[in-house]
Design a protein around this motif. Structure first.
Motif, mmCIF file in Angstrom:
data_model
loop_
_atom_site.group_PDB
_atom_site.id
_atom_site.type_symbol
_atom_site.label_atom_id
_atom_site.label_comp_id
_atom_site.label_asym_id
_atom_site.label_seq_id
_atom_site.Cartn_x
_atom_site.Cartn_y
_atom_site.Cartn_z
ATOM 1 N N PHE A 6 -65.303 96.986 -33.027
ATOM 2 C CA PHE A 6 -66.672 96.904 -32.439
ATOM 3 C C PHE A 6 -66.402 97.940 -31.291
ATOM 4 O O PHE A 6 -65.558 97.955 -30.553
ATOM 5 C CB PHE A 6 -66.658 95.441 -31.966
ATOM 6 N N VAL A 7 -67.895 98.478 -31.127
ATOM 7 C CA VAL A 7 -67.871 99.584 -30.220
ATOM 8 C C VAL A 7 -68.884 99.298 -29.080
ATOM 9 O O VAL A 7 -70.233 98.887 -29.649
ATOM 10 C CB VAL A 7 -68.089 100.956 -30.829
ATOM 11 N N CYS A 8 -68.631 99.323 -27.857
ATOM 12 C CA CYS A 8 -70.004 99.617 -26.793
ATOM 13 C C CYS A 8 -69.539 100.702 -25.781
ATOM 14 O O CYS A 8 -68.679 101.416 -26.374
ATOM 15 C CB CYS A 8 -69.999 98.378 -26.306
ATOM 16 N N SER A 9 -69.967 100.781 -24.869
ATOM 17 C CA SER A 9 -69.853 101.998 -23.767
ATOM 18 C C SER A 9 -68.507 101.755 -23.202
ATOM 19 O O SER A 9 -67.661 102.818 -23.478
ATOM 20 C CB SER A 9 -71.031 101.957 -22.839
ATOM 21 N N GLN A 10 -68.354 100.711 -22.349
ATOM 22 C CA GLN A 10 -67.085 100.532 -21.537
ATOM 23 C C GLN A 10 -66.084 99.855 -21.985
ATOM 24 O O GLN A 10 -64.967 99.595 -21.417
ATOM 25 C CB GLN A 10 -67.492 99.991 -20.200
ATOM 26 N N ASN A 11 -66.404 98.921 -23.226
ATOM 27 C CA ASN A 11 -65.359 98.130 -23.799
ATOM 28 C C ASN A 11 -64.843 97.160 -22.802
ATOM 29 O O ASN A 11 -63.828 96.679 -22.500
ATOM 30 C CB ASN A 11 -64.122 98.855 -24.511
ATOM 31 N N ARG A 12 -65.683 96.463 -22.002
ATOM 32 C CA ARG A 12 -65.742 95.560 -21.076
ATOM 33 C C ARG A 12 -66.304 94.212 -21.347
ATOM 34 O O ARG A 12 -65.851 93.279 -20.772
ATOM 35 C CB ARG A 12 -66.071 96.122 -19.677
#
Length: 107
Positions: A6-12
């Motif tokens: 799973f990938v997003c911008s900040q991984n937060r």
């Protein structure tokens, strides 16, 4: 066993939520990462090469992934979930969105 990234911008917020939601399934392995250089877990060639399926939260993540990791993407299927950065970690609405959009690809 299928490997899911799973990938997003900040991984937060979004991708760690997805990782946590799907971490209890015994038929898949899951991980998460971020496209930004200062992400909590930055996306690497090793993670991209490891994954069978990569779920990105937005089209911009797919674009960054394809530009930076083009050579490592040969085997992985990339799917955009179209989930904006409007949610907190483990937000019930985010969890419902993830389950609704990811489950059709994993079941």
């Amino acid at each position: 066993m299928k490997k899911i990234l799973f990938v997003c911008s900040q991984n937060r917020l979004r991708s760690p939520t997805a990782e946590q939601v799907y971490s209890t399934r015994r038929d898949i392995e899951v991980a998460s990462a971020g496209t930004n250089y200062d992400a909590d877990t930055p996306l690497t060639y090793e993670l991209v090469a490891w994954a069978d399926v990569i779920f990105v939260m937005e089209k911009t993540h797919r674009t960054k992934l394809q530009k930076k990791f083009k050579d490592s993407l040969k085997a992985a299927k990339v799917i955009c979930l179209d989930i904006p950065d409007d949610y907190e970690f483990m937000d019930p609405e985010l969890i419902a969105l993830l389950k609704g959009r990811v489950s059709r690809y994993l079941d």
